[in-house]
Motif scaffolding. Structure first.
Motif, PDB file in Angstrom:
ATOM      1  N   ALA A 190      -4.954   0.628  -2.001  1.00 38.52           N
ATOM      2  CA  ALA A 190      -6.154   0.395  -0.932  1.00 38.52           C
ATOM      3  C   ALA A 190      -6.338   1.675   0.030  1.00 38.52           C
ATOM      4  N   GLN A 230      -0.234  -2.258  -4.217  1.00 33.76           N
ATOM      5  CA  GLN A 230      -1.509  -2.735  -3.865  1.00 33.76           C
ATOM      6  C   GLN A 230      -1.982  -1.841  -2.277  1.00 33.76           C
ATOM      7  N   ARG A 231      -0.811  -1.995  -1.613  1.00 33.98           N
ATOM      8  CA  ARG A 231      -1.233  -1.533  -0.085  1.00 33.98           C
ATOM      9  C   ARG A 231      -1.755   0.107  -0.498  1.00 33.98           C
ATOM     10  N   GLY A 289     -10.399  -5.626  -3.242  1.00 35.46           N
ATOM     11  CA  GLY A 289      -8.964  -6.004  -3.401  1.00 35.46           C
ATOM     12  C   GLY A 289      -8.961  -7.157  -4.171  1.00 35.46           C
ATOM     13  N   LEU A 315      -4.963  -5.984   4.787  1.00 36.13           N
ATOM     14  CA  LEU A 315      -4.165  -5.262   3.605  1.00 36.13           C
ATOM     15  C   LEU A 315      -3.465  -5.959   2.832  1.00 36.13           C
ATOM     16  N   PRO A 316      -3.188  -5.926   1.646  1.00 34.43           N
ATOM     17  CA  PRO A 316      -2.319  -6.608   0.971  1.00 34.43           C
ATOM     18  C   PRO A 316      -0.675  -6.479   1.313  1.00 34.43           C
TER      19      PRO A 316
END
Lengths: 219, 219
Positions: free
Chosen positions: B95, B91-92, B146, B85-86
């Motif tokens: 996702a 960004q998380r 991603g 995961l980022p």
């Protein structure tokens, strides 16, 4: 630059309530924008292109969708204030498991209880009680689902509490009779400012449900 | 003490594949224990009391259930190796949104395509293609969902790839014709050891599906 936080929401939504409670727990000021779900606004359609559903949290112009994802996002973005998820990976996974359980197993039966009749309604009632019993067993004698600290699972579930009265009336059952610890937990949660501010009165939900049923043509 | 990692799984499961890929990405040795879903083992029933489903990841005796929660758990527990995961909260959240989308919107239609007939199957096919188009649009011209790094959303989706052939045969359509970028992405993913090791051949799935249909009485 100060954070700009907007919440597209609908007052009776137990999902929207999660995000409201999480923002209140972090003392984040936000611009609450009530949405008409029968006539969706351009901003809702633009900000949640995929599902077109509330709640949508818009932080500095960027949307975050899905209430439990919003709660995590709020916890990660504003780590000050009360932590909502535990820091230990195993405890975090357990909290997420129960949040997911509530989405998958608790919401569906509630719709059958207020929205269906006869056998379908009975199935919903039976299942709802069974799921609440599982949650009560997970809660056990703890103050909150995570232990001494109010957090993610409490936030995931508490919005259902203001629907309990109408569900009991529609399904003709008493939650307190089968899950007294869960009711005691809900009352403890209601003493928190974040929750008291974010949940509407049961009376308001009781009046809303018959109107909703008329509106969607199931009464 | 060395970590003891056990995975209760079922080889054709696209959910189980997620956990296998995530463990491989982190180079974690695990004891894979194939489960008979038609005759559930005591360990499965004990370790996933609530849903009684695979995959179950058992780490040092403690179970983690639900594949996407397992992927997050693996990422948090073994932060070395490739991050899944980022680190950026926004960004998380994005996702997690797409992982949730795959669970809610992609899996259901696949069951209709191989498990239903006539109009129901057509609805499933139409919906499946629509969802894949949304995923292709999210992927765009990126290498992975991603960006340059293989991660959470790739892991959430890639297990469906070995089912594509049987789905195309059952629903009489071509994914490559409507979503060429998605097929190119899947082929890129298949070049990774973690994915190649974790996914069965399409041929094996093609033979498995008619057997499954007989077993559950829909053929």
């Amino acid at each position: 630059m100060a954070d700009e936080v907007i919440l597209l929401d609908y007052w009776p939504s137990m999902f929207g309530m999660r995000t409201r409670v999480a923002l209140e727990e972090k003392n984040i000021k936000f611009d609450y924008r009530e949405q008409d779900l029968f006539n969706k606004s351009p901003i809702l359609l633009e900000m949640n292109l995929v599902h077109k559903k509330i709640p949508v949290l818009i932080h500095n112009g960027k949307p975050v969708c899905e209430s439990l994802i919003q709660v995590e996002y709020i916890d990660e973005t504003w780590p000050g204030g009360n932590p909502l998820l535990p820091s230990d990976p195993y405890q975090r996974a357990q909290a997420k498991f129960w949040g997911d359980f509530i989405d998958k197993k608790v919401y569906g039966p509630t719709r059958l209880i207020w929205g269906a009749k006869g056998e379908e309604q009975e199935v919903g009632t039976k299942e709802f009680i069974e799921m609440l019993k599982m949650l009560e067993s997970e809660l056990g004698d703890k103050t909150y689902f995570g232990g001494e600290t109010f957090g993610y699972v409490d936030i995931a579930l508490i919005g259902f509490y203001c629907w309990f009265d109408i569900l009991e009336k529609c399904g003709n059952f008493s939650i307190d009779a089968v899950c007294p610890k869960l009711i005691a937990w809900a009352k403890r949660c209601m003493k928190r400012d974040s929750v008291a501010k974010s949940l509407p009165d049961s009376d308001k939900i009781n009046k809303f449900v018959p109107e909703l049923k008329k509106k969607i043509g199931i009464e």
